[in-house]
Design a protein around this motif. Structure first.
Motif, PDB file in Angstrom:
ATOM      1  N   GLY A  42       0.927  -1.154   0.083  1.00  0.00           N
ATOM      2  CA  GLY A  42       0.104  -0.040   0.044  1.00  0.00           C
ATOM      3  C   GLY A  42       0.871   1.053  -0.041  1.00  0.00           C
ATOM      4  O   GLY A  42       0.321   2.419  -0.027  1.00  0.00           O
ATOM      5  N   LYS A  43       2.004   1.290  -0.174  1.00  0.00           N
ATOM      6  CA  LYS A  43       3.024   2.298  -0.158  1.00  0.00           C
ATOM      7  C   LYS A  43       3.755   2.426  -1.395  1.00  0.00           C
ATOM      8  O   LYS A  43       4.077   1.686  -2.256  1.00  0.00           O
ATOM      9  CB  LYS A  43       3.833   2.143   1.063  1.00  0.00           C
ATOM     10  CG  LYS A  43       3.095   2.289   2.455  1.00  0.00           C
ATOM     11  CD  LYS A  43       3.908   2.508   3.594  1.00  0.00           C
ATOM     12  CE  LYS A  43       3.709   2.892   5.066  1.00  0.00           C
ATOM     13  NZ  LYS A  43       4.267   2.844   5.913  1.00  0.00           N
ATOM     14  N   GLU A  44       4.282   3.564  -1.633  1.00  0.00           N
ATOM     15  CA  GLU A  44       5.237   3.769  -2.930  1.00  0.00           C
ATOM     16  C   GLU A  44       6.599   3.427  -2.383  1.00  0.00           C
ATOM     17  O   GLU A  44       7.127   2.807  -1.315  1.00  0.00           O
ATOM     18  CB  GLU A  44       5.262   5.387  -2.949  1.00  0.00           C
ATOM     19  CG  GLU A  44       4.061   6.078  -3.287  1.00  0.00           C
ATOM     20  CD  GLU A  44       4.182   7.443  -3.838  1.00  0.00           C
ATOM     21  OE1 GLU A  44       3.242   8.146  -4.316  1.00  0.00           O
ATOM     22  OE2 GLU A  44       5.357   7.953  -3.704  1.00  0.00           O
ATOM     23  N   GLU A  88       8.706  -2.161  10.583  1.00  0.00           N
ATOM     24  CA  GLU A  88       8.481  -1.273   9.536  1.00  0.00           C
ATOM     25  C   GLU A  88       9.448  -1.531   8.504  1.00  0.00           C
ATOM     26  O   GLU A  88       9.500  -0.820   7.346  1.00  0.00           O
ATOM     27  CB  GLU A  88       8.496   0.102  10.092  1.00  0.00           C
ATOM     28  CG  GLU A  88       9.798   0.544  10.880  1.00  0.00           C
ATOM     29  CD  GLU A  88       9.524   0.702  12.394  1.00  0.00           C
ATOM     30  OE1 GLU A  88       9.140  -0.507  12.802  1.00  0.00           O
ATOM     31  OE2 GLU A  88      10.113   1.585  13.287  1.00  0.00           O
ATOM     32  N   ASP A  89      10.589  -2.469   8.487  1.00  0.00           N
ATOM     33  CA  ASP A  89      11.351  -2.861   7.476  1.00  0.00           C
ATOM     34  C   ASP A  89      10.618  -3.638   6.541  1.00  0.00           C
ATOM     35  O   ASP A  89      11.014  -4.065   5.573  1.00  0.00           O
ATOM     36  CB  ASP A  89      12.696  -3.282   7.951  1.00  0.00           C
ATOM     37  CG  ASP A  89      13.345  -1.976   8.767  1.00  0.00           C
ATOM     38  OD1 ASP A  89      14.058  -2.427   9.647  1.00  0.00           O
ATOM     39  OD2 ASP A  89      13.366  -0.790   8.391  1.00  0.00           O
ATOM     40  N   THR A  90       9.509  -4.150   6.840  1.00  0.00           N
ATOM     41  CA  THR A  90       8.809  -5.221   6.118  1.00  0.00           C
ATOM     42  C   THR A  90       8.493  -4.622   4.912  1.00  0.00           C
ATOM     43  O   THR A  90       7.780  -3.701   4.745  1.00  0.00           O
ATOM     44  CB  THR A  90       7.657  -5.638   7.036  1.00  0.00           C
ATOM     45  OG1 THR A  90       8.052  -6.382   8.201  1.00  0.00           O
ATOM     46  CG2 THR A  90       6.757  -6.626   6.033  1.00  0.00           C
ATOM     47  N   ALA A  91       8.567  -5.303   3.723  1.00  0.00           N
ATOM     48  CA  ALA A  91       8.534  -4.870   2.363  1.00  0.00           C
ATOM     49  C   ALA A  91       9.013  -5.733   1.396  1.00  0.00           C
ATOM     50  O   ALA A  91       9.794  -6.727   1.738  1.00  0.00           O
ATOM     51  CB  ALA A  91       9.183  -3.351   2.209  1.00  0.00           C
ATOM     52  N   VAL A  92       8.871  -5.339   0.121  1.00  0.00           N
ATOM     53  CA  VAL A  92       9.524  -6.463  -0.849  1.00  0.00           C
ATOM     54  C   VAL A  92      10.744  -5.447  -1.303  1.00  0.00           C
ATOM     55  O   VAL A  92      10.618  -4.239  -1.419  1.00  0.00           O
ATOM     56  CB  VAL A  92       8.731  -6.563  -2.051  1.00  0.00           C
ATOM     57  CG1 VAL A  92       9.582  -7.267  -3.474  1.00  0.00           C
ATOM     58  CG2 VAL A  92       7.524  -7.191  -1.992  1.00  0.00           C
ATOM     59  N   TYR A  93      11.730  -6.039  -1.425  1.00  0.00           N
ATOM     60  CA  TYR A  93      13.096  -5.327  -1.370  1.00  0.00           C
ATOM     61  C   TYR A  93      13.459  -5.548  -3.081  1.00  0.00           C
ATOM     62  O   TYR A  93      13.671  -6.878  -3.346  1.00  0.00           O
ATOM     63  CB  TYR A  93      14.112  -5.713  -0.450  1.00  0.00           C
ATOM     64  CG  TYR A  93      14.055  -4.992   0.705  1.00  0.00           C
ATOM     65  CD1 TYR A  93      12.925  -5.448   1.682  1.00  0.00           C
ATOM     66  CD2 TYR A  93      14.707  -4.101   1.313  1.00  0.00           C
ATOM     67  CE1 TYR A  93      12.540  -5.001   2.861  1.00  0.00           C
ATOM     68  CE2 TYR A  93      14.629  -3.379   2.720  1.00  0.00           C
ATOM     69  CZ  TYR A  93      13.592  -3.965   3.215  1.00  0.00           C
ATOM     70  OH  TYR A  93      13.325  -3.323   4.383  1.00  0.00           O
ATOM     71  N   TYR A  94      14.005  -4.744  -3.643  1.00  0.00           N
ATOM     72  CA  TYR A  94      14.332  -4.642  -5.168  1.00  0.00           C
ATOM     73  C   TYR A  94      16.030  -3.938  -5.133  1.00  0.00           C
ATOM     74  O   TYR A  94      16.202  -3.031  -4.714  1.00  0.00           O
ATOM     75  CB  TYR A  94      13.319  -3.963  -6.106  1.00  0.00           C
ATOM     76  CG  TYR A  94      12.037  -4.068  -5.797  1.00  0.00           C
ATOM     77  CD1 TYR A  94      11.148  -3.654  -5.031  1.00  0.00           C
ATOM     78  CD2 TYR A  94      11.628  -5.139  -7.001  1.00  0.00           C
ATOM     79  CE1 TYR A  94       9.821  -3.939  -5.099  1.00  0.00           C
ATOM     80  CE2 TYR A  94      10.203  -5.426  -6.761  1.00  0.00           C
ATOM     81  CZ  TYR A  94       9.442  -4.774  -6.187  1.00  0.00           C
ATOM     82  OH  TYR A  94       8.050  -5.379  -6.000  1.00  0.00           O
ATOM     83  N   CYS A  95      16.651  -4.768  -6.025  1.00  0.00           N
ATOM     84  CA  CYS A  95      17.925  -4.102  -6.472  1.00  0.00           C
ATOM     85  C   CYS A  95      17.785  -3.505  -7.957  1.00  0.00           C
ATOM     86  O   CYS A  95      16.691  -3.844  -8.444  1.00  0.00           O
ATOM     87  CB  CYS A  95      19.017  -5.071  -6.282  1.00  0.00           C
ATOM     88  SG  CYS A  95      19.172  -6.138  -7.573  1.00  0.00           S
ATOM     89  N   ALA A  96      18.433  -2.493  -8.200  1.00  0.00           N
ATOM     90  CA  ALA A  96      18.294  -1.868  -9.516  1.00  0.00           C
ATOM     91  C   ALA A  96      19.771  -1.455 -10.065  1.00  0.00           C
ATOM     92  O   ALA A  96      20.557  -1.004  -9.143  1.00  0.00           O
ATOM     93  CB  ALA A  96      17.404  -0.789  -9.351  1.00  0.00           C
ATOM     94  N   ALA A  97      19.828  -1.304 -11.163  1.00  0.00           N
ATOM     95  CA  ALA A  97      21.191  -0.863 -11.743  1.00  0.00           C
ATOM     96  C   ALA A  97      20.992   0.684 -12.599  1.00  0.00           C
ATOM     97  O   ALA A  97      20.079   0.569 -13.046  1.00  0.00           O
ATOM     98  CB  ALA A  97      21.664  -1.861 -12.776  1.00  0.00           C
ATOM     99  N   ASN A  98      21.911   1.423 -12.100  1.00  0.00           N
ATOM    100  CA  ASN A  98      21.743   2.867 -12.680  1.00  0.00           C
ATOM    101  C   ASN A  98      23.053   2.997 -13.468  1.00  0.00           C
ATOM    102  O   ASN A  98      24.248   3.035 -13.135  1.00  0.00           O
ATOM    103  CB  ASN A  98      21.793   3.722 -11.312  1.00  0.00           C
ATOM    104  CG  ASN A  98      21.842   5.109 -12.016  1.00  0.00           C
ATOM    105  OD1 ASN A  98      22.417   5.545 -13.122  1.00  0.00           O
ATOM    106  ND2 ASN A  98      21.552   5.860 -11.198  1.00  0.00           N
TER     107      ASN A  98
END
Length: 123
Positions: A42-44, A88-98
């Motif tokens: 439910g969050k950005e 509050e750290d509960t989330a789906v974690y994504y890595c990304a390349a810049n």
């Protein structure tokens, strides 16, 4: 084309630790800035940290002192060590390349994304 695959997520109690990995294939990422983001239900999606090609790291205040990003260029892998985890750290974690932007905390500046890994912190 770059493929990123996260692993290491799971369920942990508050105060515990997890280490996430992000393995890259398709291209050597040693010169790229690699970022970690997370998205709670439910969050950005929000910035969690980044490491530049030269090894400089950046963190928001919410995780500074608890999370550490590192990279092993020989393995083409980036890590996110998370300590003192909170619910509050509960989330789906994504890595990304810049590839070539200096705006390391901006989602839109990242070119490649992994599929995400779930981290759940119980109280």
């Amino acid at each position: 084309q770059v493929q990123l695959v996260e692993s290491g997520g799971g369920l942990v109690q508050a105060g515990g630790s997890l280490r996430l990995s992000c393995a890259a294939s398709g291209r050597t990422l040693s010169s790229y800035t690699m970022g970690w983001f997370r998205q709670a239900a439910g969050k950005e999606r929000e910035f969690v940290g980044a490491i530049s090609g030269s090894g400089d790291t950046y963190y928001p205040d919410s995780v500074k002192g608890r999370f550490t990003i590192s990279r092993d260029n020989a393995k083409n892998t980036v890590y996110l060590q998370m300590n003192s985890l909170k619910p509050e750290d509960t989330a789906v974690y994504y890595c990304a390349a810049n590839v070539d932007s200096t705006w390391y905390s901006i989602i839109e500046e990242y070119d490649y994304w992994g599929q995400g890994t779930q981290v759940t912190v119980s109280s």
